[in-house]
Design an enzyme around this catalytic site. Structure first.
Site, PDB file in Angstrom:
ATOM      1  CE  LYS A  33       9.220 -24.057   7.993  1.00  0.00           C
ATOM      2  NZ  LYS A  33       9.437 -24.732   6.699  1.00  0.00           N
ATOM      3  NE  ARG A 103      12.773 -27.551   7.310  1.00  0.00           N
ATOM      4  CZ  ARG A 103      13.161 -27.777   6.063  1.00  0.00           C
ATOM      5  NH1 ARG A 103      13.175 -26.796   5.201  1.00  0.00           N
ATOM      6  NH2 ARG A 103      13.501 -28.960   5.673  1.00  0.00           N
ATOM      7  N   GLY A 112      12.183 -17.082   3.260  1.00  0.00           N
ATOM      8  CA  GLY A 112      13.628 -16.909   3.106  1.00  0.00           C
ATOM      9  C   GLY A 112      14.261 -15.846   3.990  1.00  0.00           C
ATOM     10  CG  MET A 114      13.647 -15.239  10.277  1.00  0.00           C
ATOM     11  SD  MET A 114      12.459 -15.544  11.562  1.00  0.00           S
ATOM     12  CE  MET A 114      11.047 -16.056  10.650  1.00  0.00           C
ATOM     13  NE  ARG A 354       5.103 -20.964   2.225  1.00  0.00           N
ATOM     14  CZ  ARG A 354       6.361 -20.608   2.275  1.00  0.00           C
ATOM     15  NH1 ARG A 354       6.883 -20.244   3.410  1.00  0.00           N
ATOM     16  NH2 ARG A 354       7.125 -20.592   1.216  1.00  0.00           N
ATOM     17  CG  HIS A 480      14.609 -14.974  -2.631  1.00  0.00           C
ATOM     18  ND1 HIS A 480      15.000 -13.759  -3.133  1.00  0.00           N
ATOM     19  CD2 HIS A 480      14.188 -14.743  -1.369  1.00  0.00           C
ATOM     20  CE1 HIS A 480      14.859 -12.842  -2.205  1.00  0.00           C
ATOM     21  NE2 HIS A 480      14.369 -13.404  -1.119  1.00  0.00           N
ATOM     22  NE  ARG A 602      -6.730  18.884  -2.554  1.00  0.00           N
ATOM     23  CZ  ARG A 602      -6.605  17.556  -2.480  1.00  0.00           C
ATOM     24  NH1 ARG A 602      -6.907  16.800  -3.500  1.00  0.00           N
ATOM     25  NH2 ARG A 602      -6.173  16.989  -1.365  1.00  0.00           N
ATOM     26  NE  ARG A 656     -10.327  22.475  -0.428  1.00  0.00           N
ATOM     27  CZ  ARG A 656      -9.159  21.856  -0.339  1.00  0.00           C
ATOM     28  NH1 ARG A 656      -8.947  21.004   0.643  1.00  0.00           N
ATOM     29  NH2 ARG A 656      -8.226  22.067  -1.233  1.00  0.00           N
ATOM     30  CD  GLU A 783      -8.745  21.131   5.944  1.00  0.00           C
ATOM     31  OE1 GLU A 783      -7.983  20.413   5.301  1.00  0.00           O
ATOM     32  OE2 GLU A 783      -9.411  22.047   5.428  1.00  0.00           O
ATOM     33  CB  SER A 802     -15.321  16.117   4.325  1.00  0.00           C
ATOM     34  OG  SER A 802     -14.403  15.339   3.599  1.00  0.00           O
ATOM     35  N   GLY A 804     -10.242  16.169   6.545  1.00  0.00           N
ATOM     36  CA  GLY A 804      -9.081  16.453   5.693  1.00  0.00           C
ATOM     37  C   GLY A 804      -7.868  15.945   6.448  1.00  0.00           C
ATOM     38  CG  ASN A 806      -4.062  15.062   2.774  1.00  0.00           C
ATOM     39  OD1 ASN A 806      -3.944  13.866   3.016  1.00  0.00           O
ATOM     40  ND2 ASN A 806      -4.602  15.521   1.657  1.00  0.00           N
ATOM     41  CG  ASP A 807      -4.228  20.799   5.808  1.00  0.00           C
ATOM     42  OD1 ASP A 807      -3.036  21.136   5.934  1.00  0.00           O
ATOM     43  OD2 ASP A 807      -4.926  21.093   4.825  1.00  0.00           O
ATOM     44  CB  CYS A 869     -11.901  14.387   1.073  1.00  0.00           C
ATOM     45  SG  CYS A 869     -11.660  15.911   1.987  1.00  0.00           S
ATOM     46  CE1 TYR A 889     -17.005  11.731   1.508  1.00  0.00           C
ATOM     47  CE2 TYR A 889     -19.112  11.965   2.621  1.00  0.00           C
ATOM     48  CZ  TYR A 889     -17.951  12.526   2.115  1.00  0.00           C
ATOM     49  OH  TYR A 889     -17.743  13.866   2.210  1.00  0.00           O
TER      50      TYR A 889
HETATM   51  C1  PEP Z   1      -6.672  17.504   3.554  1.00  0.00           C
HETATM   52  O1  PEP Z   1      -6.102  18.374   4.205  1.00  0.00           O
HETATM   53  O2  PEP Z   1      -6.717  16.322   3.910  1.00  0.00           O
HETATM   54  C2  PEP Z   1      -7.322  17.836   2.290  1.00  0.00           C
HETATM   55  C3  PEP Z   1      -8.025  16.947   1.645  1.00  0.00           C
HETATM   56  O3  PEP Z   1      -7.096  19.063   1.787  1.00  0.00           O
HETATM   57  P1  PEP Z   1      -5.770  19.494   1.009  1.00  0.00           P
HETATM   58  O4  PEP Z   1      -4.982  18.255   0.774  1.00  0.00           O
HETATM   59  O5  PEP Z   1      -6.217  20.132  -0.242  1.00  0.00           O
HETATM   60  O6  PEP Z   1      -5.149  20.420   1.982  1.00  0.00           O
HETATM   61 MG    MG Z   2      -6.477  20.428   3.704  1.00  0.00          MG
END
Ligand code: PEP
Ligand code: MG
Length: 912
Positions: A33, A103, A112, A114, A354, A480, A602, A656, A783, A802, A804, A806-807, A869, A889
């Site tokens: 502001k 303000r 809104g 603060m 703004r 709001h 998978r 996989r 992973e 790749s 992983g 998640n793991d 992935c 990728y």
């Molecule tokens: C991961 O671990 O990121 C993965 C893609 O494999 P999954 O989720 O199947 O364990």
């Molecule tokens: Mg995994």
């Protein structure tokens, strides 16, 4: 000895008709502001004089036990004197008083969240002077009444905290109106308002034990402290967490001369957008109220008039001036502006500008239109601040099915029509309080609620996040409820005046229809229509063009612009975008969304249709037994892979090998075990024993991933055979195939080598049998931390990596991906983690390991292809990180492919 150089830290910046020492670029210090008030001053727009106290003071304030730098007092006094001089009025004067507002203003707008205090400088003496000077006694006392109320609420902390708390000011106001026999605040007379001021002050004394301060300078300091204090209030903290704004940024404070939109019918106040921010159509639009103060528009208490409909008639000169100012601002800022203005006795004053918040629909249209109007380049159109990648979700959101809606209309279920403030269709159960929505959500994370309110306030933020849609009886398109819902991408209708909401009774009445809390209701945020009961939803226009093929591309303008934008996206991004898919249908959807390959298939998901044969394979106690079952699975697997190769038509497909713990697939209940026993011809006892044998205390760290294929090589052999037989067959049919076989959960180079040997040996065998060769790669998932640390040796053989994640997140953080829900909200709320690490890559931890893996892998193999992935592959912040560390990728679920594409392009243009 070196002499200490004293660098003067500047804390206060002035702006006003005489010029300014700030500018738009100083946003970090002056807040959005303050920086924009300075910039508007600089480009010659009419801005009332004022000054900004920098965010550096906010940080000082919190680092020094809520105190200020010693020199601030003098600086503020000097800046106040400057305002007095520029505005030709005097603070505290009993003949020509100056009033100011105070303000907040953070670097990124936090609408809104603060606090604000207006009309500072009024007391029992200056109020008379204001009455005389304005010739309007009622106006003066009304301003004073509002000021005392706001000061009590904001500075003296008397605002109700829960729905049970009573609000002394509102109650006194209500009682006064009842006694006077009037309905509206505006109908109270000057003497009645004068009585109210005295009553408010008494309530302050009783509620806080403190006297309302008459000294204008004391009032200013009270307001400054309240604004700095509000940086850390609950709703501001929640907002920052939601939108990723760091707590360390701090807020600036803007003190500015008041101008009045409530001096009479030649005055007005309003909020305008230089283009429509719901769907993006060009033209100044917004809300205004004649003879009103700015807070009346934003608070949504009175339903305002629309600028685009009536302002040109009501105030032709001001409308023309505002339209020109809007165009000048759009050109200057190269973006749609959200402005606040006041017309005081026919003179336009700019109070704020703004970059406007907008829906995903509007964001795409505005970005594309701006390029076509030559206001910005294609690359600028892609900037993340113009189209947050996640907002594309809104274009992929449901609309109401026209037949179902028609039916609802015919049945007379349309209850009312309000202002269509946030596009999208939402059906759910009525809920009247944000706190009730939260309680319902804690019980059931899938609750579908429509939050129905007279109006919303920032306290409702948590409930709004949970609700599917928002419906309010009052307020306009910039209230709001409207602003916040649009930003959240939720369906929203405001200003639905036919609703009579009774919070106490828990009812919403429209004519003779009474709906209660928990009843079904449907809102169409595109049209503003409210329906009783449920109306069926149907996919977005983009989905209808791309997936359902029920709409031709040329019939949808929304699709046309989306397509144009995505063309620019693809010209600019470096990262390729693949999808995680296990079925041809998913693969086709992903291709329609622009996927360039499959990054993760998978294979275990493919066994769900052949679960009994798969279970037989797991339960087999001998190699022969396993091979019998595997032989039954082979044709199914092969057929499934062929389907994927056909759908992907030459694009790379990463398959996989079997990953999850085997016991996940086994029946655990005696009845299920008995049924399976019958089917596969063994006794129920054998099954029960085998299930017990396969039990693992910690299956995620158990016998899974490549450990399966290493101990049972026949599984890898069968899967490799299915892959290569399918590949040969599809290639023979004239469709190109690009196979990438991926080994899961590798930590040791030797694990990879073991599996690679089986895969290559099988490939050679199948190619010999089929008398054809198919190009293929063998690579690995990364992973577990060991794979990152030893990436160089793994990459000596692995042809691609790749991640992983998640793991990798699970194993790096030592947090079970299935059991973190119980504490992660607490962690987020207490800022122990900045994000949910399973949604956005933990850059400092997991990210550091990824960098090590990229460096190690490319040391062994400079052209190593590397992707991701895990679920993070569709998260914009994580996509930026993947771009930054040089991945090739990202791979994500089909519906996130457009978002990942845009995020990848944004990462690429951000670096330019
Ligand atoms: C991961 O671990 O990121 C993965 C893609 O494999 P999954 O989720 O199947 O364990
Ligand atoms: Mg995994």
């Amino acid at each position: 000895m070196a002499t200490a150089v004293k660098t003067a830290v500047k804390y206060v910046y002035s702006f006003g008709p005489d010029g300014t020492d700030g500018e738009a670029k100083m946003r970090d210090l002056l807040g959005g502001k303050g920086a924009n008030l300075a910039e508007m001053t600089k480009i010659g727009l009419p801005v009332p004089a004022g000054f900004t106290i920098g965010t550096n003071v906010c940080n000082y304030y919190y680092a020094h036990d809520k105190s200020y730098p010693t020199e601030l007092k003098e600086l503020v006094s000097a800046a106040m004197a400057k305002i007095e001089q520029e505005m030709g009025a005097k603070f505290g004067s009993t003949t020509n008083p100056l009033l100011v507002s105070c303000r907040s203003g953070a670097r990124d707008s936090m609408p809104g969240m603060m606090d604000t205090v207006l009309n500072i400088g009024l007391n029992d003496q200056t109020v008379d002077a204001l009455a005389k000077q304005s010739g309007n006694e009622r106006f003066a006392w009304d301003s004073y009444r509002r000021f005392v109320q706001m000061y009590g609420d904001v500075v003296l902390d008397m605002k109700p905290k829960t729905k049970e708390d009573h609000d002394p000011f509102e109650e006194l106001l209500h009682a006064k109106k009842e006694k006077a026999g009037v309905k509206l605040d505006t109908e109270l007379s000057a003497p009645q308002l004068k009585e109210l001021v005295a009553e408010f002050k008494k309530a302050i004394k009783e509620g806080t034990g403190k006297q309302f301060p008459d000294d204008p300078m004391q009032q200013v300091w009270g307001a400054i402290g309240a604004v700095f204090g509000s940086w850390m209030n609950d709703r501001a903290v929640v907002y920052r967490r939601t939108y990723g704004i760091p707590h360390e940024w701090g807020t600036a404070v803007n003190v500015q001369a008041m101008v009045f939109g409530n001096l009479g019918d030649d005055c007005a106040t309003g909020v305008a957008m230089t283009r429509d921010v719901a769907l993006g159509a060009p033209g100044l639009n917004g809300d205004y109220l004649i003879n009103a103060q700015g807070e009346d528009v934003v608070a949504g208490i009175r339903t305002p008039k629309r600028i685009e409909e009536t302002l040109a008639k009501d105030m032709p000169a001001s409308h023309k001036e505002l339209t020109e100012i809007g165009q000048k601002l759009e050109k200057h800022y190269k973006d749609v502006q959200d402005i606040e203005f006041t017309v005081q006795r026919g003179r336009v004053w700019m109070l704020q500008t703004r970059n406007a918040k907008r829906t995903g629909f509007a964001a795409v249209r505005i970005a594309v239109d701006f390029v076509n109007e030559k206001l910005i380049t294609k690359q600028e159109a892609l900037q993340a601040r113009r189209i947050p990648a996640d907002d594309l979700n809104q274009l992929l959101q449901p609309l109401y099915d026209p037949k179902s809606k028609q039916k609802a209309l015919k049945e007379g279920r349309m209850l009312a029509k309000g202002i269509n403030a946030g596009p999208g269709a939402a059906s759910g159960k009525i809920c009247f309080h944000a706190s009730d929505a939260e309680a319902a959500w804690l019980k059931d994370k899938n609750v579908e609620l429509i939050l129905v309110r007279r109006e919303t306030s920032p306290e409702d933020l948590r409930g709004m996040k949970i609700a599917k849609g928002i419906l309010t009886a009052f307020g306009g398109a910039s209230s709001h409820a409207a602003l916040v819902s649009r930003q959240m991408g939720k369906a929203c209708i405001v200003g639905c005046g036919d609703l009579d909401i009774d919070y106490r009774a828990g009812t919403m009445t429209v004519g003779s229809t009474v709906l209660r809390v928990g009843d079904d209701i449907s809102i169409d945020g595109f049209t503003g229509e409210v329906f009783k009961g449920d109306v069926e939803e149907r996919p977005s226009e983009i989905l209808q063009v791309l997936l359902d093929k029920t709409l031709k591309p040329e019939e949808s303008e929304v699709y046309g612009r989306f397509q144009q934008l995505m063309g620019w996206v693809d010209e600019n991004r470096k990262l390729k975008v693949r999808t995680n898919a296990d079925e041809p249908k998913q693969a086709q959807e992903a291709i329609a969304f622009g996927a360039e390959g499959i990054g993760l298939c998978r294979t275990e998901h493919m066994f769900f249709d052949h679960i009994d044969d798969f279970r037989q394979m797991i339960l087999a106690e001998t190699l022969e037994g396993r091979e019998v079952a595997l032989a039954k699975l082979l044709p199914f697997q092969s057929e499934d892979f062929a389907g994927l190769f056909q759908a992907m038509n030459g694009r790379p497909v990463t398959i996989r090998l079997l990953d999850p713990p085997l016991h996940e697939f086994l029946p655990h209940q005696p009845a299920e075990q008995a049924e399976l026993a019958k089917k596969i011809g063994v006794s129920a006892e054998v099954i029960a024993r085998r299930v017990a044998e396969l039990h693992e205390f910690n299956p995620m760290l158990g016998h899974r991933g490549c450990r399966l294929g290493i101990v049972y090589p026949e599984i890898t052999r069968m899967q490799a055979r299915a892959i290569f037989e399918a590949a040969c067959q599809v290639q023979k049919s004239g469709i190109k195939v690009a196979v990438e076989v991926m080994v899961p959960l590798v930590g040791f180079a030797a694990e990879f080598k073991d599996q690679e040997a089986i895969i290559r040996e099988t490939a050679t065998k199948v190619f010999g049998e089929q008398k054809v060769k198919v190009e293929y790669l063998v690579g690995t998932m990364v992973e577990v931390p060991r794979a990152c640390a030893c990436a160089e040796s793994v990459a000596e053989r692995a042809e691609f990596f790749s991640f992983g994640t998640n793991d990798l997140t699970q194993t790096t953080l030592g947090m079970s991906r299935d059991d973190y829900a119980g504490y992660i909200n607490h962690y987020r709320e207490h800022d122990i983690v900045p994000n949910d690490p399973f949604q956005t890559i933990d850059i400092d931890g997991v990210g550091a390991l990824m960098k090590i893996a990229v460096a190690g892998g490319r040391k062994a193999r400079p052209n190593l292809k590397i992707g991701i992935c895990g679920e993070h592959g569709g998260d914009p912040a994580s996509v930026h990180f993947c771009h930054a560390i040089g991945l090739d990728y990202v791979s994500c679920s089909p519906f996130r492919v457009p978002i990942a594409r845009l995020a990848a392009a944004q990462a690429a243009v951000a670096g330019k």
